[in-house]
Write a protein that holds these residues in place. Sequence first.
Motif, PDB file in Angstrom:
ATOM      1  N   GLY A   1       4.151  -0.074 -10.682  1.00 15.75           N
ATOM      2  CA  GLY A   1       4.489  -1.366 -10.066  1.00 15.75           C
ATOM      3  C   GLY A   1       5.890  -1.460  -9.473  1.00 15.75           C
ATOM      4  O   GLY A   1       6.377  -2.561  -9.221  1.00 15.75           O
ATOM      5  N   LYS A   2       6.507  -0.330  -9.201  1.00 15.91           N
ATOM      6  CA  LYS A   2       7.886  -0.348  -8.663  1.00 15.91           C
ATOM      7  C   LYS A   2       7.957  -1.139  -7.351  1.00 15.91           C
ATOM      8  O   LYS A   2       8.770  -2.053  -7.206  1.00 15.91           O
ATOM      9  CB  LYS A   2       8.384   1.097  -8.413  1.00 15.91           C
ATOM     10  CG  LYS A   2       8.406   1.968  -9.650  1.00 15.91           C
ATOM     11  CD  LYS A   2       8.905   3.367  -9.341  1.00 15.91           C
ATOM     12  CE  LYS A   2       7.991   4.159  -8.439  1.00 15.91           C
ATOM     13  NZ  LYS A   2       6.661   4.466  -9.016  1.00 15.91           N
TER      14      LYS A   2
ATOM     15  N   LYS B   1       8.107  -8.599  -5.021  1.00  9.28           N
ATOM     16  CA  LYS B   1       8.075  -9.909  -5.663  1.00  9.28           C
ATOM     17  C   LYS B   1       9.485 -10.510  -5.696  1.00  9.28           C
ATOM     18  O   LYS B   1       9.681 -11.678  -5.394  1.00  9.28           O
ATOM     19  CB  LYS B   1       7.552  -9.762  -7.106  1.00  9.28           C
ATOM     20  CG  LYS B   1       7.209 -11.041  -7.779  1.00  9.28           C
ATOM     21  CD  LYS B   1       5.908 -11.579  -7.250  1.00  9.28           C
ATOM     22  CE  LYS B   1       5.576 -12.939  -7.810  1.00  9.28           C
ATOM     23  NZ  LYS B   1       4.359 -13.481  -7.172  1.00  9.28           N
ATOM     24  N   PHE B   2      10.449  -9.694  -6.041  1.00  7.58           N
ATOM     25  CA  PHE B   2      11.814 -10.193  -6.154  1.00  7.58           C
ATOM     26  C   PHE B   2      12.392 -10.582  -4.798  1.00  7.58           C
ATOM     27  O   PHE B   2      13.107 -11.571  -4.682  1.00  7.58           O
ATOM     28  CB  PHE B   2      12.717  -9.157  -6.828  1.00  7.58           C
ATOM     29  CG  PHE B   2      14.136  -9.621  -6.960  1.00  7.58           C
ATOM     30  CD1 PHE B   2      14.439 -10.713  -7.753  1.00  7.58           C
ATOM     31  CD2 PHE B   2      15.159  -8.984  -6.277  1.00  7.58           C
ATOM     32  CE1 PHE B   2      15.752 -11.172  -7.862  1.00  7.58           C
ATOM     33  CE2 PHE B   2      16.472  -9.430  -6.381  1.00  7.58           C
ATOM     34  CZ  PHE B   2      16.766 -10.530  -7.171  1.00  7.58           C
ATOM     35  N   THR B   3      12.097  -9.794  -3.782  1.00 13.09           N
ATOM     36  CA  THR B   3      12.710 -10.051  -2.475  1.00 13.09           C
ATOM     37  C   THR B   3      11.905 -11.053  -1.644  1.00 13.09           C
ATOM     38  O   THR B   3      12.353 -11.448  -0.561  1.00 13.09           O
ATOM     39  CB  THR B   3      12.885  -8.734  -1.687  1.00 13.09           C
ATOM     40  OG1 THR B   3      11.617  -8.069  -1.610  1.00 13.09           O
ATOM     41  CG2 THR B   3      13.869  -7.791  -2.355  1.00 13.09           C
TER      42      THR B   3
ATOM     43  N   THR C   1       7.839  -7.773 -17.717  1.00 13.59           N
ATOM     44  CA  THR C   1       7.628  -8.331 -16.380  1.00 13.59           C
ATOM     45  C   THR C   1       6.155  -8.275 -15.954  1.00 13.59           C
ATOM     46  O   THR C   1       5.373  -7.503 -16.491  1.00 13.59           O
ATOM     47  CB  THR C   1       8.447  -7.556 -15.320  1.00 13.59           C
ATOM     48  OG1 THR C   1       8.026  -6.182 -15.317  1.00 13.59           O
ATOM     49  CG2 THR C   1       9.931  -7.622 -15.576  1.00 13.59           C
ATOM     50  N   SER C   2       5.861  -9.069 -14.960  1.00 14.95           N
ATOM     51  CA  SER C   2       4.605  -8.909 -14.232  1.00 14.95           C
ATOM     52  C   SER C   2       4.887  -9.146 -12.762  1.00 14.95           C
ATOM     53  O   SER C   2       5.287 -10.238 -12.364  1.00 14.95           O
ATOM     54  CB  SER C   2       3.556  -9.921 -14.696  1.00 14.95           C
ATOM     55  OG  SER C   2       2.484  -9.942 -13.766  1.00 14.95           O
ATOM     56  N   ALA C   3       4.669  -8.106 -11.967  1.00 21.68           N
ATOM     57  CA  ALA C   3       4.853  -8.265 -10.526  1.00 21.68           C
ATOM     58  C   ALA C   3       3.734  -9.134  -9.962  1.00 21.68           C
ATOM     59  O   ALA C   3       3.860  -9.698  -8.881  1.00 21.68           O
ATOM     60  CB  ALA C   3       4.857  -6.901  -9.844  1.00 21.68           C
TER      61      ALA C   3
ATOM     62  N   GLN D   1       6.139 -13.217 -13.778  1.00 23.02           N
ATOM     63  CA  GLN D   1       6.779 -13.413 -15.092  1.00 23.02           C
ATOM     64  C   GLN D   1       7.954 -12.454 -15.301  1.00 23.02           C
ATOM     65  O   GLN D   1       7.795 -11.239 -15.147  1.00 23.02           O
ATOM     66  CB  GLN D   1       5.736 -13.203 -16.209  1.00 23.02           C
ATOM     67  CG  GLN D   1       6.279 -13.443 -17.592  1.00 23.02           C
ATOM     68  CD  GLN D   1       5.205 -13.218 -18.671  1.00 23.02           C
ATOM     69  OE1 GLN D   1       4.017 -13.273 -18.397  1.00 23.02           O
ATOM     70  NE2 GLN D   1       5.630 -12.964 -19.884  1.00 23.02           N
ATOM     71  N   GLY D   2       9.098 -13.002 -15.621  1.00 24.85           N
ATOM     72  CA  GLY D   2      10.263 -12.194 -15.974  1.00 24.85           C
ATOM     73  C   GLY D   2      10.964 -11.485 -14.820  1.00 24.85           C
ATOM     74  O   GLY D   2      12.045 -10.936 -15.006  1.00 24.85           O
TER      75      GLY D   2
END
Length: 184
Positions: A20-21, A27-29, A154-156, A160-161
Amino acid sequence: MNNSQTFKFKIVVIGDGGVGKTSLIKKFTHGTFEKDYIKTIGAQFTKLEKEINKDKISLVFWDIAGQSTFDFLNPLFYRESRACIIVYSLEENELGSESFKHIENWYDEMKMRCGNIPVVIFANKIDLIEESHLDTSKIQIITNKLKVLNYYITSAKTGQGVNDAFNIIIEKLYHKSKTLTSKI
Ligand code: G3D
Ligand code: MG
Protein backbone atom coordinates in the motif's frame (compact mmCIF):
# COMPACT_ATOMS: atom_id res chain seq x y z
CA MET A 1 10.04 41.65 7.90
CA ASN A 2 9.48 38.33 6.18
CA ASN A 3 11.18 35.52 8.01
CA SER A 4 9.51 32.76 6.09
CA GLN A 5 11.81 29.92 5.16
CA THR A 6 11.66 27.03 2.73
CA PHE A 7 12.51 23.48 3.70
CA LYS A 8 12.90 20.56 1.35
CA PHE A 9 12.47 17.01 2.56
CA LYS A 10 12.83 13.80 0.64
CA ILE A 11 11.01 10.92 2.31
CA VAL A 12 11.45 7.36 1.07
CA VAL A 13 8.56 4.93 1.39
CA ILE A 14 9.69 1.31 1.28
CA GLY A 15 8.26 -2.14 1.90
CA ASP A 16 7.17 -5.18 -0.07
CA GLY A 17 5.11 -4.83 -3.25
CA GLY A 18 1.37 -4.62 -2.64
CA VAL A 19 1.48 -3.37 0.96
CA GLY A 20 0.00 0.00 0.00
CA LYS A 21 2.93 2.41 -0.38
CA THR A 22 1.54 4.19 -3.43
CA SER A 23 -2.01 4.19 -2.04
CA LEU A 24 -0.85 5.78 1.24
CA ILE A 25 1.00 8.56 -0.58
CA LYS A 26 -2.04 9.14 -2.80
CA LYS A 27 -4.34 9.29 0.19
CA PHE A 28 -2.13 11.76 2.02
CA THR A 29 -1.55 14.05 -0.94
CA HIS A 30 -5.24 13.97 -2.02
CA GLY A 31 -4.33 14.07 -5.66
CA THR A 32 -2.93 17.59 -5.26
CA PHE A 33 0.47 16.12 -5.99
CA GLU A 34 2.73 16.18 -8.96
CA LYS A 35 3.79 12.71 -9.79
CA ASP A 36 6.77 11.61 -11.77
CA TYR A 37 8.53 8.44 -12.67
CA ILE A 38 12.18 7.55 -13.12
CA LYS A 39 12.43 4.51 -15.30
CA THR A 40 16.09 3.77 -14.75
CA ILE A 41 15.63 3.55 -10.99
CA GLY A 42 12.17 2.02 -11.14
CA ALA A 43 10.91 4.64 -8.74
CA GLN A 44 8.18 7.20 -8.72
CA PHE A 45 8.11 10.38 -6.78
CA THR A 46 5.31 12.60 -5.62
CA LYS A 47 5.72 16.25 -4.70
CA LEU A 48 3.62 18.14 -2.21
CA GLU A 49 3.88 21.66 -0.85
CA LYS A 50 2.78 22.33 2.70
CA GLU A 51 2.93 25.27 5.04
CA ILE A 52 3.83 25.15 8.71
CA ASN A 53 3.99 28.42 10.68
CA LYS A 54 4.26 30.37 7.39
CA ASP A 55 7.32 28.35 6.37
CA LYS A 56 7.13 26.50 3.10
CA ILE A 57 7.72 22.77 3.18
CA SER A 58 8.53 21.07 -0.12
CA LEU A 59 8.00 17.37 0.27
CA VAL A 60 9.05 14.68 -2.13
CA PHE A 61 7.91 11.14 -1.43
CA TRP A 62 9.84 8.46 -3.26
CA ASP A 63 8.34 5.07 -3.67
CA ILE A 64 9.45 2.00 -5.50
CA ALA A 65 7.40 1.14 -8.55
CA GLY A 66 6.13 -2.37 -9.12
CA GLN A 67 6.59 -5.50 -7.08
CA SER A 68 9.55 -4.48 -5.00
CA THR A 69 11.72 -6.77 -2.93
CA PHE A 70 14.20 -5.66 -0.33
CA ASP A 71 17.21 -6.46 -2.50
CA PHE A 72 16.21 -3.42 -4.46
CA LEU A 73 19.62 -1.84 -4.48
CA ASN A 74 19.73 1.36 -6.45
CA PRO A 75 21.57 3.85 -4.22
CA LEU A 76 20.05 6.79 -6.10
CA PHE A 77 16.69 5.90 -4.67
CA TYR A 78 17.90 6.54 -1.13
CA ARG A 79 20.19 9.45 -1.82
CA GLU A 80 19.64 12.48 0.42
CA SER A 81 16.58 11.03 2.12
CA ARG A 82 15.65 12.82 5.30
CA ALA A 83 13.23 10.25 6.65
CA CYS A 84 11.97 6.78 5.89
CA ILE A 85 8.61 5.06 6.15
CA ILE A 86 8.60 1.27 6.14
CA VAL A 87 5.19 -0.10 5.22
CA TYR A 88 3.88 -3.61 5.78
CA SER A 89 0.42 -5.08 5.50
CA LEU A 90 -1.69 -6.30 8.41
CA GLU A 91 -3.76 -8.64 6.24
CA GLU A 92 -3.95 -12.23 7.39
CA ASN A 93 -2.34 -13.94 4.44
CA GLU A 94 1.10 -14.49 2.94
CA LEU A 95 1.61 -10.85 2.04
CA GLY A 96 0.79 -9.93 5.63
CA SER A 97 3.27 -12.32 7.19
CA GLU A 98 6.02 -11.92 4.58
CA SER A 99 5.87 -8.13 4.52
CA PHE A 100 6.15 -8.11 8.32
CA LYS A 101 9.16 -10.44 8.26
CA HIS A 102 10.83 -8.25 5.64
CA ILE A 103 10.66 -5.05 7.71
CA GLU A 104 14.09 -5.81 9.09
CA ASN A 105 15.58 -6.46 5.66
CA TRP A 106 14.20 -3.19 4.37
CA TYR A 107 15.51 -1.43 7.44
CA ASP A 108 19.03 -2.85 7.02
CA GLU A 109 19.11 -1.90 3.38
CA MET A 110 17.94 1.63 4.08
CA LYS A 111 20.30 2.04 7.02
CA MET A 112 23.26 1.06 4.88
CA ARG A 113 22.35 3.78 2.36
CA CYS A 114 21.01 6.52 4.61
CA GLY A 115 22.68 6.13 7.99
CA ASN A 116 20.82 7.61 10.91
CA ILE A 117 17.66 9.17 9.56
CA PRO A 118 14.31 9.05 11.37
CA VAL A 119 12.36 5.89 10.52
CA VAL A 120 8.77 4.95 11.23
CA ILE A 121 6.72 1.85 10.49
CA PHE A 122 3.23 1.96 8.97
CA ALA A 123 1.13 -1.13 9.69
CA ASN A 124 -1.31 -0.69 6.81
CA LYS A 125 -4.66 -2.20 5.73
CA ILE A 126 -6.16 -2.15 9.23
CA ASP A 127 -9.57 -2.11 7.51
CA LEU A 128 -8.98 -5.72 6.40
CA ILE A 129 -8.72 -7.17 9.90
CA GLU A 130 -10.74 -7.17 13.08
CA GLU A 131 -9.05 -4.71 15.41
CA SER A 132 -9.37 -7.33 18.15
CA HIS A 133 -7.01 -9.54 16.10
CA LEU A 134 -4.38 -6.83 16.06
CA ASP A 135 -1.30 -7.94 17.92
CA THR A 136 0.44 -4.68 18.73
CA SER A 137 3.04 -6.42 20.93
CA LYS A 138 4.61 -7.92 17.79
CA ILE A 139 4.87 -4.47 16.20
CA GLN A 140 6.16 -2.97 19.42
CA ILE A 141 8.94 -5.56 19.60
CA ILE A 142 10.25 -4.81 16.11
CA THR A 143 9.87 -1.05 16.75
CA ASN A 144 12.05 -1.37 19.85
CA LYS A 145 14.50 -3.77 18.27
CA LEU A 146 15.20 -1.56 15.27
CA LYS A 147 15.00 1.59 17.37
CA VAL A 148 12.61 3.17 14.92
CA LEU A 149 10.75 6.23 16.21
CA ASN A 150 7.28 4.75 16.27
CA TYR A 151 4.69 2.71 14.45
CA TYR A 152 1.34 3.84 13.11
CA ILE A 153 -1.74 1.82 12.27
CA THR A 154 -3.12 2.99 8.92
CA SER A 155 -5.57 2.28 6.17
CA ALA A 156 -5.02 3.86 2.79
CA LYS A 157 -8.54 2.72 1.95
CA THR A 158 -10.50 4.41 4.75
CA GLY A 159 -7.84 7.01 5.53
CA GLN A 160 -7.58 5.85 9.16
CA GLY A 161 -4.38 7.12 10.75
CA VAL A 162 -2.91 8.33 7.46
CA ASN A 163 -2.81 12.10 7.94
CA ASP A 164 -1.67 11.84 11.55
CA ALA A 165 1.14 9.45 10.72
CA PHE A 166 2.52 11.50 7.83
CA ASN A 167 2.10 14.81 9.63
CA ILE A 168 3.97 13.65 12.71
CA ILE A 169 7.01 12.77 10.61
CA ILE A 170 6.85 15.98 8.62
CA GLU A 171 6.54 18.11 11.74
CA LYS A 172 9.42 16.29 13.33
CA LEU A 173 11.62 17.02 10.32
CA TYR A 174 10.45 20.60 10.25
CA HIS A 175 11.14 21.27 13.92
CA LYS A 176 14.54 19.63 13.69
CA SER A 177 15.56 21.75 10.70
CA LYS A 178 14.03 24.90 12.15
CA THR A 179 16.01 24.48 15.35
CA LEU A 180 19.18 23.96 13.37
CA THR A 181 18.68 27.03 11.18
CA SER A 182 17.74 29.23 14.14
CA LYS A 183 21.08 28.40 15.72
CA ILE A 184 23.05 29.67 12.73
P1 G3D B 1 2.42 -0.78 -3.28
O1 G3D B 1 2.57 0.59 -3.86
O2 G3D B 1 3.03 -0.93 -1.95
O3 G3D B 1 2.86 -1.87 -4.21
P2 G3D B 1 -0.39 -0.30 -3.68
O4 G3D B 1 0.86 -1.04 -3.03
O5 G3D B 1 -0.58 1.05 -3.12
O6 G3D B 1 -0.32 -0.41 -5.15
O7 G3D B 1 -1.58 -1.21 -3.13
C1 G3D B 1 -1.67 -2.59 -3.46
C2 G3D B 1 -3.14 -3.02 -3.36
O8 G3D B 1 -3.58 -2.92 -2.03
C3 G3D B 1 -4.11 -2.15 -4.18
O9 G3D B 1 -5.16 -2.97 -4.58
C4 G3D B 1 -4.61 -1.15 -3.16
O10 G3D B 1 -5.86 -0.64 -3.49
C5 G3D B 1 -4.69 -2.03 -1.94
N1 G3D B 1 -4.55 -1.28 -0.69
C6 G3D B 1 -3.58 -0.41 -0.35
N2 G3D B 1 -3.76 0.06 0.89
C7 G3D B 1 -4.88 -0.53 1.35
C8 G3D B 1 -5.59 -0.46 2.60
O11 G3D B 1 -5.24 0.23 3.55
N3 G3D B 1 -6.71 -1.25 2.70
C9 G3D B 1 -7.15 -2.05 1.68
N4 G3D B 1 -8.27 -2.76 1.88
N5 G3D B 1 -6.50 -2.14 0.50
C10 G3D B 1 -5.38 -1.38 0.35
P3 G3D B 1 -5.40 -3.38 -6.11
O12 G3D B 1 -6.59 -4.27 -6.04
O13 G3D B 1 -5.62 -2.11 -6.80
O14 G3D B 1 -4.14 -4.07 -6.51
MG1 MG C 1 3.35 1.16 -5.72
